[in-house]
Write a protein that holds these residues in place. Structure first.
Motif, PDB file in Angstrom:
ATOM      1  N   GLU A  52       0.870  -1.348  -0.129  1.00 28.07           N
ATOM      2  CA  GLU A  52      -0.300  -0.172  -0.084  1.00 28.07           C
ATOM      3  C   GLU A  52       0.835   1.360   0.045  1.00 28.07           C
ATOM      4  N   ILE A  53       0.134   2.454  -0.521  1.00 29.91           N
ATOM      5  CA  ILE A  53       0.888   3.679  -0.665  1.00 29.91           C
ATOM      6  C   ILE A  53      -0.131   4.691  -0.423  1.00 29.91           C
ATOM      7  N   LEU A  54       0.355   5.668   0.096  1.00 31.10           N
ATOM      8  CA  LEU A  54      -0.573   7.063   0.291  1.00 31.10           C
ATOM      9  C   LEU A  54      -0.257   7.845  -0.637  1.00 31.10           C
ATOM     10  N   ILE A  55      -1.206   8.227  -1.524  1.00 33.68           N
ATOM     11  CA  ILE A  55      -1.204   9.170  -2.498  1.00 33.68           C
ATOM     12  C   ILE A  55      -2.043  10.312  -2.079  1.00 33.68           C
ATOM     13  N   ASN A  56      -1.243  11.746  -2.559  1.00 36.69           N
ATOM     14  CA  ASN A  56      -1.897  12.864  -1.902  1.00 36.69           C
ATOM     15  C   ASN A  56      -2.565  13.532  -2.957  1.00 36.69           C
ATOM     16  N   VAL A  57      -3.617  12.777  -3.494  1.00 37.11           N
ATOM     17  CA  VAL A  57      -4.622  13.352  -4.392  1.00 37.11           C
ATOM     18  C   VAL A  57      -5.942  12.517  -4.066  1.00 37.11           C
ATOM     19  N   SER A  58      -7.147  12.766  -4.614  1.00 41.62           N
ATOM     20  CA  SER A  58      -8.371  12.007  -4.354  1.00 41.62           C
ATOM     21  C   SER A  58      -8.487  10.761  -5.148  1.00 41.62           C
ATOM     22  N   PRO A  59      -9.237   9.878  -4.801  1.00 40.14           N
ATOM     23  CA  PRO A  59      -9.450   8.468  -5.396  1.00 40.14           C
ATOM     24  C   PRO A  59      -9.858   8.691  -6.690  1.00 40.14           C
ATOM     25  N   LYS A  60     -10.751   9.815  -7.170  1.00 43.21           N
ATOM     26  CA  LYS A  60     -11.233  10.066  -8.603  1.00 43.21           C
ATOM     27  C   LYS A  60      -9.909  10.111  -9.256  1.00 43.21           C
ATOM     28  N   LYS A  61      -8.963  11.117  -8.877  1.00 47.90           N
ATOM     29  CA  LYS A  61      -7.834  11.364  -9.760  1.00 47.90           C
ATOM     30  C   LYS A  61      -6.905  10.041 -10.093  1.00 47.90           C
ATOM     31  N   VAL A  62      -6.695   9.347  -9.060  1.00 43.83           N
ATOM     32  CA  VAL A  62      -6.047   8.042  -9.083  1.00 43.83           C
ATOM     33  C   VAL A  62      -6.746   6.941  -9.990  1.00 43.83           C
ATOM     34  N   GLY A  87       7.630  -5.682  -8.018  1.00 39.64           N
ATOM     35  CA  GLY A  87       6.845  -5.174  -8.842  1.00 39.64           C
ATOM     36  C   GLY A  87       5.650  -4.262  -8.494  1.00 39.64           C
ATOM     37  N   PHE A  88       4.838  -4.804  -7.635  1.00 38.69           N
ATOM     38  CA  PHE A  88       3.874  -4.140  -7.027  1.00 38.69           C
ATOM     39  C   PHE A  88       4.446  -2.760  -6.456  1.00 38.69           C
ATOM     40  N   GLU A  89       5.555  -2.625  -5.835  1.00 33.93           N
ATOM     41  CA  GLU A  89       5.881  -1.366  -5.048  1.00 33.93           C
ATOM     42  C   GLU A  89       6.521  -0.510  -6.115  1.00 33.93           C
ATOM     43  N   LEU A  90       7.179  -1.056  -7.034  1.00 27.01           N
ATOM     44  CA  LEU A  90       7.432  -0.064  -8.226  1.00 27.01           C
ATOM     45  C   LEU A  90       6.296   0.465  -8.835  1.00 27.01           C
ATOM     46  N   MET A  91       5.180  -0.239  -9.292  1.00 29.94           N
ATOM     47  CA  MET A  91       4.075   0.290  -9.859  1.00 29.94           C
ATOM     48  C   MET A  91       3.321   1.444  -8.858  1.00 29.94           C
ATOM     49  N   ASN A  92       3.139   0.868  -7.621  1.00 29.71           N
ATOM     50  CA  ASN A  92       2.806   1.840  -6.673  1.00 29.71           C
ATOM     51  C   ASN A  92       3.442   3.276  -6.574  1.00 29.71           C
ATOM     52  N   LEU A  93       4.868   3.184  -6.637  1.00 33.61           N
ATOM     53  CA  LEU A  93       5.514   4.511  -6.729  1.00 33.61           C
ATOM     54  C   LEU A  93       5.259   5.261  -7.950  1.00 33.61           C
ATOM     55  N   LYS A  94       5.206   4.613  -9.115  1.00 35.06           N
ATOM     56  CA  LYS A  94       4.948   5.256 -10.334  1.00 35.06           C
ATOM     57  C   LYS A  94       3.686   6.005 -10.494  1.00 35.06           C
ATOM     58  N   LEU A  95       2.591   5.141  -9.772  1.00 41.00           N
ATOM     59  CA  LEU A  95       1.220   5.688  -9.851  1.00 41.00           C
ATOM     60  C   LEU A  95       1.079   6.848  -8.990  1.00 41.00           C
ATOM     61  N   LYS A  96       1.829   6.910  -7.849  1.00 40.65           N
ATOM     62  CA  LYS A  96       1.971   7.989  -6.951  1.00 40.65           C
ATOM     63  C   LYS A  96       2.417   9.334  -7.630  1.00 40.65           C
ATOM     64  N   GLU A  97       3.710   8.868  -8.193  1.00 42.23           N
ATOM     65  CA  GLU A  97       4.308  10.075  -8.817  1.00 42.23           C
ATOM     66  C   GLU A  97       3.528  10.671 -10.139  1.00 42.23           C
ATOM     67  N   LEU A  98       2.938  10.103 -10.747  1.00 41.89           N
ATOM     68  CA  LEU A  98       1.996  10.412 -11.851  1.00 41.89           C
ATOM     69  C   LEU A  98       0.863  11.016 -11.265  1.00 41.89           C
TER      70      LEU A  98
END
Length: 145
Positions: free
Chosen positions: A8-18, A130-141
């Motif tokens: 899991e990762i905390l992303i500083n945007v709304s679920p709609k944006k993710v 692989g999950f963690e790399l994807m999570n980080l890229k999703l957060k960054e994007l």
């Protein structure tokens, strides 16, 4: 035999944006280091085509069945090697609305079947990475837009 991989990762945007990023499957090759391809009509019960490349592994393509598609909340599918019971993986993306403009993104897969013990180390290392790399890229994007 079963094995659960969960990140899991905390992303500083709304679920709609993710969600907007997550459900644009045609863009995955441009940003996603783990899931290189998702093709097909992502509706519950449909079969789709997925290609993944876990770190340290060769690309793998499979045709799972869509289990859930809950707008701004959850996507999941179930894939099997050859046939059910040998090596099955229930993959899930969950978006938790923290109520403060942030999203907790959870990526998990529950593996079941007689071959799970054979792949346990690879799952714990390569698949989880692989999950963690994807999570980080999703957060960054998500946070850069």
């Amino acid at each position: 035999m079963s094995k659960l991989i969960r990140t899991e990762i905390l992303i500083n945007v709304s679920p709609k944006k993710v969600w907007t990023i997550l459900q644009k499957f045609e863009d995955y090759p441009n940003w996603n280091p783990f899931i290189n391809l998702i093709k097909g009509d992502f509706k519950v019960g449909n079969q789709i085509k997925v290609t993944i490349t876990p770190p340290g592994s060769k690309p793998m393509t499979f045709k799972p069945k869509v289990l859930t598609y809950k707008f701004n909340k959850e996507l999941s599918w179930l894939g099997s090697l050859l046939f059910t019971g040998i090596f099955d993986g229930a993959h899930k993306f969950e978006l938790i609305d923290n109520g403060n403009g942030t999203t907790t993104f959870i990526q998990s897969e529950n593996f079941k079947g007689i071959l799970v013990p054979l792949f346990k180390n690879s799952l714990e290392k390569n698949t989880k990475n692989g999950f963690e790399l994807m999570n980080l890229k999703l957060k960054e994007l998500a946070e850069s837009k």
